[in-house]
Design an enzyme around this catalytic site. Structure first.
Site, PDB file in Angstrom:
ATOM      1  N   ASP A   1      39.463 -29.902  17.406  1.00 27.34           N
ATOM      2  CA  ASP A   1      40.463 -29.958  18.468  1.00 27.34           C
ATOM      3  C   ASP A   1      41.363 -31.161  18.192  1.00 27.34           C
ATOM      4  O   ASP A   1      41.108 -31.963  17.284  1.00 27.34           O
ATOM      5  CB  ASP A   1      39.790 -30.067  19.835  1.00 27.34           C
TER       6      ASP A   1
ATOM      7  N   GLU B   1      43.529 -28.833  31.384  1.00 26.58           N
ATOM      8  CA  GLU B   1      42.447 -29.709  30.952  1.00 26.58           C
ATOM      9  C   GLU B   1      41.995 -30.657  32.071  1.00 26.58           C
ATOM     10  O   GLU B   1      41.828 -30.244  33.212  1.00 26.58           O
ATOM     11  CB  GLU B   1      42.848 -30.436  29.662  1.00 26.58           C
TER      12      GLU B   1
END
Length: 578
Positions: free
Chosen positions: A265, A466
């Site tokens: 990521d 997020e």
């Protein structure tokens, strides 16, 4: 592989961002993957995307071996960073449809819009199994149920093409044609099961439960020939996934036979050390092959090169990473057709894709309440003297789309891209003689003194992505609660329909639910608001079923279907029909 220098191999493992991907950097470091929208320009056309992508690609092709660059974006619900693209419902809504054929068609439409702009790699789908709605990424998950999430990995067959069993081997990336894109199953593994739903936290559970709940969707993704897998920021039983050799190499590669490449990521390998970026050995040795740097190109390239030259990372580990990256590039036909073609730019946001998104919206809506006793409120009549449409989300395209829409955290308003708000959809749906009154923040006087035949209150969460979406109480914002209270109060004369535009179940107090005549979960429907009015006004029936449990109180969380103690407000799979 035998022709490549160490510098060329390290370059293939490096993924950098738009802001540092100059022609010179691409050529000097042999960069293999590039991420993010190609330009920070609002309203950039598909043709401009293609021109920009091709310029960067030409830099990659000008290197000694001419290995093409793979360009990826966060197309998590359609090509959602592209101006005038079709933005589909987020995954939680698609999970409510339970429609595998629909999800394949959405994947194919997304691939078509992406390739029309030069994008050949998408960082989707998210196949997390969200077990706690307090998690800020819960709307990216199809469901709390691992079997349902596994079924919805069918979107990979739309993005990459349907695997032909006779022509494929298990775990090998499959592409039906050069018009498809490389998909990315994420975030491996357990990201949806962290303690209290805290983003990037620790998932603590026995091995059998990890496999049963969180690993199952990856089995489905690999069966469909997924090209790449992205590793999670989170930990499993105290071990950071970006350093978890047992789960990346031992299970994903060796046990599940995944033959595509594993990607970190964003800054994922930097975050696992203190200071940041102190040692890349842990992640590369764990089995990560492509590294989303994304900005400190020189630091990463020099650091990884030094670790290999000094023997801390074996060349065999680098060769495994690069061979997997090249396998994906060869399989998708990138070497044969590296440059984008702008002739298909009319596919971006075309009528066919918008009709598909509208279908997805109407199939995703879940009817939670419809009248009192045996007197249903929905469907609403199209012909009525006076209708009230109210609330913060009724006429706001950005709120309707949610996060990962044009911008990471989404947007506020209706002038950033094109689409139809729910208010606009109501006005287009009702009879020409019906008067529609809109109030973003109605007061009680408006609702009580006017003779509305019925009122539609559209409220919900503001956009987030997020950790920004982390919530411990899961309550609606104050303006949304006030709008419901004003319109659905005791003194009202009209029937009151509440449409919730949220990325997850939210807290609904019993007294509030009692005042609402009809309650609809619309999730985050995207750009096509007419899908909402298709079912509100009866052109189509409600068919959506809850993809996750709707709790009574946050004190019950986490609570999932199958739990020994299970007392929800609305159970998993609930949904009234009309």
């Amino acid at each position: 592989m035998g022709r490549m220098t160490l510098a060329e191999k390290v370059g293939q493992m490096t993924q950098i961002d738009r802001v540092v991907a100059t022609h010179d950097v691409m050529k000097k470091y042999f960069i293999g993957i590039r991420r993010n929208d190609p330009m920070k320009v609002n309203n950039a056309s598909a043709a401009r995307w293609v021109t920009t992508v091709n310029k960067i690609q030409e830099a990659a092709l000008s290197t000694r071996l001419g290995i093409p660059m793979l360009f990826g974006v966060d197309a998590v619900h359609g090509h959602s960073y592209m101006y005038r693209s079709t933005i589909f419902p987020h995954n939680i809504g698609l999970g409510a449809t339970r429609d595998v054929d629909l999800i394949k068609r959405i994947g194919a439409a997304t691939a078509a819009e992406c390739t029309a702009t030069g994008v050949r790699y998408v960082f989707s789908p998210t196949i997390a199994v969200c077990r706690d709605p307090r998690w800020g990424r819960c709307y990216e998950s199809f469901s709390e149920d691992p079997e349902l999430v596994k079924n919805m990995t069918a979107i990979i067959s739309g993005l990459q093409g349907q695997v032909v069993p006779s022509n494929s081997r298990k775990g090998v990336p499959f592409f039906a044609s050069r018009t498809k894109v490389a998909a990315c199953a994420k975030h491996y593994v357990g990201d949806g099961g962290t303690n209290k739903g805290i983003n990037e936290n620790d998932t603590v559970l026995p091995w059998s439960e990890l496999v049963r709940i969180h690993m199952l969707p990856y089995v489905g993704a690999i069966e469909k020939g997924v090209a790449t897998v992205m590793v999670s920021y989170s930990s499993v039983n105290g071990t950071k996934m970006h350093a978890n050799r047992d789960l990346i190499t031992g299970y994903l590669k060796n046990k599940l036979k995944f033959r595509g490449f594993v990607i970190s990521d964003m800054m994922g390998i930097d975050k696992i050390t203190t200071p940041i970026g102190d040692n890349y050995t842990y992640s590369i040795e764990a089995g990560i092959g492509a590294v989303m740097v994304p900005y400190n190109t020189t630091s990463f390239v020099n650091g990884l090169t030094r670790l290999v030259n000094e023997g801390f990372i074996p060349m065999s580990r680098v060769d495994d990473a690069v061979s997997r990256i090249l396998r994906v590039k060869f399989a998708m036909g990138l070497f044969e057709a590296p440059l984008a073609d702008s002739t298909s730019r009319n596919k971006v946001g075309n009528n066919e894709h918008r009709r598909l998104a509208r279908e997805a919206v109407r199939k995703s809506l879940v009817l939670l309440k419809n009248g009192h006793d045996s007197s249903p409120v929905l469907p609403l009549p199209k012909k009525a003297p006076l209708i009230l449409v109210a609330g913060s989300h009724a006429n706001n395209l950005g709120f309707q789309c949610g996060g990962w829409s044009m911008r990471w955290q989404g947007f506020n308003g209706s002038n950033v891209t094109s689409g139809t708000t729910i208010l606009e959809a109501v006005r287009r749906t009702v009879d020409p003689t019906t008067q529609v009154v809109f109030s973003q923040q109605p007061d009680q006087e408006l609702a009580t003194l006017n003779n509305f035949s019925h009122a539609i209150v559209v409220v919900g969460e503001p956009p987030y992505a997020e950790s920004k979406g982390q919530s411990s109480n899961l309550t609606l914002p104050a303006d949304g609660l006030a709008a419901i209270e004003s319109v659905c109060g005791r003194k009202r004369r009209s029937k009151c329909v509440v449409v919730l535009v949220t990325g997850r179940p939210v807290a609904i107090e019993p007294e509030l639910l009692a005042r609402i005549d009809a309650l609809v979960a619309a999730w985050l429907p995207g750009t096509e608001g007419r899908g909402v009015t298709d079912v509100l006004f009866g052109d189509h029936g409600f068919t959506g079923k809850l993809p996750r449990t709707w709790f009574r109180s946050v004190d019950q969380l986490p609570m999932n279907v199958g739990d020994e103690v299970y007392d929800p407000l609305f159970p998993f799979g609930f949904g009234l029909a009309t």
